[in-house]
Design a protein around this motif. Structure first.
Motif, PDB file in Angstrom:
ATOM      1  N   LEU A   1       9.372   5.084   2.456  1.00 48.93           N
ATOM      2  CA  LEU A   1       8.510   5.978   3.239  1.00 48.93           C
ATOM      3  C   LEU A   1       7.704   6.903   2.328  1.00 48.93           C
ATOM      4  N   LEU A   2       8.321   7.370   1.244  1.00 47.62           N
ATOM      5  CA  LEU A   2       7.600   8.214   0.285  1.00 47.62           C
ATOM      6  C   LEU A   2       6.441   7.452  -0.351  1.00 47.62           C
ATOM      7  N   LEU A   3       6.683   6.217  -0.755  1.00 45.92           N
ATOM      8  CA  LEU A   3       5.620   5.414  -1.356  1.00 45.92           C
ATOM      9  C   LEU A   3       4.539   5.081  -0.334  1.00 45.92           C
ATOM     10  N   PHE A   4       4.958   4.794   0.892  1.00 51.45           N
ATOM     11  CA  PHE A   4       4.001   4.419   1.937  1.00 51.45           C
ATOM     12  C   PHE A   4       3.080   5.584   2.295  1.00 51.45           C
ATOM     13  N   VAL A   5       3.664   6.770   2.432  1.00 49.40           N
ATOM     14  CA  VAL A   5       2.873   7.940   2.852  1.00 49.40           C
ATOM     15  C   VAL A   5       2.128   8.556   1.674  1.00 49.40           C
ATOM     16  N   TYR A   6       2.856   8.887   0.619  1.00 51.56           N
ATOM     17  CA  TYR A   6       2.229   9.581  -0.514  1.00 51.56           C
ATOM     18  C   TYR A   6       1.498   8.620  -1.454  1.00 51.56           C
ATOM     19  N   GLY A   7       2.096   7.461  -1.717  1.00 50.00           N
ATOM     20  CA  GLY A   7       1.486   6.529  -2.654  1.00 50.00           C
ATOM     21  C   GLY A   7       0.162   5.980  -2.188  1.00 50.00           C
ATOM     22  N   ASN A   8      -0.011   5.857  -0.882  1.00 55.61           N
ATOM     23  CA  ASN A   8      -1.246   5.296  -0.327  1.00 55.61           C
ATOM     24  C   ASN A   8      -2.237   6.360   0.125  1.00 55.61           C
ATOM     25  N   ILE A   9      -1.984   7.612  -0.268  1.00 54.44           N
ATOM     26  CA  ILE A   9      -2.897   8.679   0.144  1.00 54.44           C
ATOM     27  C   ILE A   9      -4.277   8.493  -0.478  1.00 54.44           C
ATOM     28  N   ASN A  10      -4.331   7.846  -1.641  1.00 47.73           N
ATOM     29  CA  ASN A  10      -5.584   7.437  -2.278  1.00 47.73           C
ATOM     30  C   ASN A  10      -5.279   6.268  -3.211  1.00 47.73           C
ATOM     31  N   SER A  11      -6.321   5.714  -3.840  1.00 47.39           N
ATOM     32  CA  SER A  11      -6.147   4.525  -4.679  1.00 47.39           C
ATOM     33  C   SER A  11      -5.821   4.852  -6.131  1.00 47.39           C
ATOM     34  N   VAL A  12      -5.604   6.139  -6.454  1.00 48.06           N
ATOM     35  CA  VAL A  12      -5.231   6.514  -7.818  1.00 48.06           C
ATOM     36  C   VAL A  12      -3.827   5.987  -8.098  1.00 48.06           C
ATOM     37  N   PRO A  13      -3.628   5.227  -9.186  1.00 49.06           N
ATOM     38  CA  PRO A  13      -2.273   4.745  -9.517  1.00 49.06           C
ATOM     39  C   PRO A  13      -1.326   5.916  -9.751  1.00 49.06           C
ATOM     40  N   MET A  14      -0.038   5.686  -9.518  1.00 50.69           N
ATOM     41  CA  MET A  14       0.956   6.731  -9.729  1.00 50.69           C
ATOM     42  C   MET A  14       2.215   6.119 -10.323  1.00 50.69           C
ATOM     43  N   SER A  15       3.053   6.975 -10.887  1.00 49.95           N
ATOM     44  CA  SER A  15       4.319   6.514 -11.436  1.00 49.95           C
ATOM     45  C   SER A  15       5.367   6.475 -10.326  1.00 49.95           C
TER      46      SER A  15
ATOM     47  N   ASN B   1      -8.780  -9.381  -0.452  1.00 48.66           N
ATOM     48  CA  ASN B   1      -9.569  -8.542  -1.351  1.00 48.66           C
ATOM     49  C   ASN B   1     -10.387  -9.351  -2.349  1.00 48.66           C
ATOM     50  N   GLY B   2     -10.711 -10.580  -1.974  1.00 50.73           N
ATOM     51  CA  GLY B   2     -11.606 -11.385  -2.780  1.00 50.73           C
ATOM     52  C   GLY B   2     -11.107 -11.704  -4.175  1.00 50.73           C
ATOM     53  N   GLY B   3      -9.823 -12.003  -4.309  1.00 52.81           N
ATOM     54  CA  GLY B   3      -9.268 -12.347  -5.606  1.00 52.81           C
ATOM     55  C   GLY B   3      -8.622 -11.192  -6.345  1.00 52.81           C
ATOM     56  N   ASP B   4      -8.765  -9.973  -5.813  1.00 51.34           N
ATOM     57  CA  ASP B   4      -8.128  -8.801  -6.427  1.00 51.34           C
ATOM     58  C   ASP B   4      -6.685  -8.713  -5.956  1.00 51.34           C
ATOM     59  N   VAL B   5      -5.741  -8.688  -6.894  1.00 50.67           N
ATOM     60  CA  VAL B   5      -4.321  -8.636  -6.519  1.00 50.67           C
ATOM     61  C   VAL B   5      -3.723  -7.245  -6.694  1.00 50.67           C
ATOM     62  N   SER B   6      -4.549  -6.268  -7.052  1.00 52.63           N
ATOM     63  CA  SER B   6      -4.031  -4.924  -7.350  1.00 52.63           C
ATOM     64  C   SER B   6      -4.183  -3.944  -6.191  1.00 52.63           C
ATOM     65  N   TYR B   7      -4.629  -4.425  -5.028  1.00 47.74           N
ATOM     66  CA  TYR B   7      -4.875  -3.545  -3.885  1.00 47.74           C
ATOM     67  C   TYR B   7      -5.831  -2.410  -4.274  1.00 47.74           C
ATOM     68  N   HIS B   8      -6.851  -2.759  -5.050  1.00 47.31           N
ATOM     69  CA  HIS B   8      -7.927  -1.845  -5.493  1.00 47.31           C
ATOM     70  C   HIS B   8      -7.450  -0.759  -6.451  1.00 47.31           C
ATOM     71  N   ARG B   9      -6.229  -0.846  -6.956  1.00 50.53           N
ATOM     72  CA  ARG B   9      -5.746   0.151  -7.910  1.00 50.53           C
ATOM     73  C   ARG B   9      -6.455   0.049  -9.261  1.00 50.53           C
ATOM     74  N   LEU B  10      -7.086  -1.096  -9.536  1.00 52.23           N
ATOM     75  CA  LEU B  10      -7.775  -1.293 -10.812  1.00 52.23           C
ATOM     76  C   LEU B  10      -9.296  -1.189 -10.685  1.00 52.23           C
TER      77      LEU B  10
END
Length: 314
Positions: A240-254, A55-64
């Motif tokens: 599995l919850l984080l993989f499926v729901y957490g990656n549904i979009n790039s919006v950060p979540m708790s 990601n070209g130096g980005d370590v946040s997986y585009h979350r930022l």
């Protein structure tokens, strides 16, 4: 900026690491802490370098991507990681996403973070309750737990737990690297990557040596969490919850809300099927855990308003 990263890095890892590695630490308490630390450190290093490289130096997986670095830093920004540090020390599982990222986020994005996190709690709660209604009698009964403790199929579950922990740990890192690195530039040089990684690994060593610290009680008080099969299933479901729901979009979540929801649904299902006499006590425990994360949310919102007041006043 550097002080903010150091405070946030320590506070985020100390508060959130128990969500992902708490059951791993508990069920492997006979192993030396350095072995567990080395395993977790390897996964973290690979996950961090992967994002940095691809990601070209980005370590946040585009979350930022939607949270830019402030044009002007203000001392009050440090209030967020300091508050998180205090809450962690007293054992409150506060959402690091709310308390850290909300300081830097626009009002509209804050609403999306809260909404995604609340839905995460609900989905985790319902999913865990349904799953454990189905499997509790075969997996969580005293007879089933004793069979694993006495060695039946234990080697299989040891391998399964280390694999599920690696999967879960990597998925949590993808979500929470944003909370750790929000104080740093959005693109890191290799020098910045090395120094930040070294700091994180040192913090993890301290936490592993303490066996989780005060906040570990959120996990240790739950049913059978020291049993390796139970711990493996918790890790796998959470991953599995984080993989499926957490990656549904790039919006950060708790991730904290998702984890607390998972434990709540699991505890209620197990008590309903196997320990009806204690269901009132479990209900109180679930209510108290939810109260803690709601308290953390309220504190986070108050801190955000306080920081913005100081910034606008100056």
């Amino acid at each position: 900026m550097l002080i903010g990263f150091l405070l946030a890095g320590y506070a985020v890892i100390a508060n959130d690491v128990i969500q992902t590695l708490g059951t791993f630490i508990l069920s492997n308490k006979n192993y030396h802490w350095s072995l567990l630390w080395g395993f977790a450190s390897m996964i973290l290093t690979l996950t961090l370098i992967y994002s940095w490289y691809f990601n070209g130096g980005d370590v946040s997986y585009h979350r930022l991507d939607k949270i830019p670095v402030p044009e002007k830093w203000h001392w009050s920004f440090l209030l967020a990681p300091l508050a998180l540090l205090v809450l962690t020390r007293i054992g409150v599982p506060v959402s690091t996403t709310f308390i850290i990222l909300s300081v830097f986020s626009a009002q509209q994005l804050i609403g999306k973070i809260v909404l995604k996190s609340v839905y995460g709690y609900a989905i985790a709660f319902v999913s865990a309750f349904i799953l454990y209604v189905i499997i509790s009698k075969k997996i969580e009964s005293k007879t089933a737990v004793l069979q694993i403790q006495n060695g039946k199929g234990r080697h299989f579950w040891i391998i399964g737990q280390w694999v599920s922990t690696a999967f879960l740990w990597s998925q949590w890192l993808i979500q929470d690297f944003a909370n750790i690195f929000v104080f740093l530039p959005r693109r890191l040089s290799i020098y910045e990557l090395f120094l930040s990684l070294t700091f994180i690994l040192v913090v993890m060593a301290f936490i592993f040596k303490q066996r989780g610290g005060k906040i570990q009680e959120v996990v240790s008080k739950k049913t059978n969490t020291q049993n390796i099969r139970s711990a493996t299933l918790i890790d796998l479901v959470y991953a599995l919850l984080l993989f499926v729901y957490g990656n549904i979009n790039s919006v950060p979540m708790s991730t904290t809300w998702t984890f607390i929801g998972l434990l709540a649904g699991r505890e209620l299902a197990i008590s309903y099927l196997l320990n009806r006499s204690n269901i009132k006590g479990v209900t109180v425990m679930v209510r108290n855990d939810l109260f803690k994360v709601i308290t953390g949310l309220i504190v986070s919102i108050l801190i955000v308003f306080l920081i913005r007041y100081f910034v606008s006043y100056n």
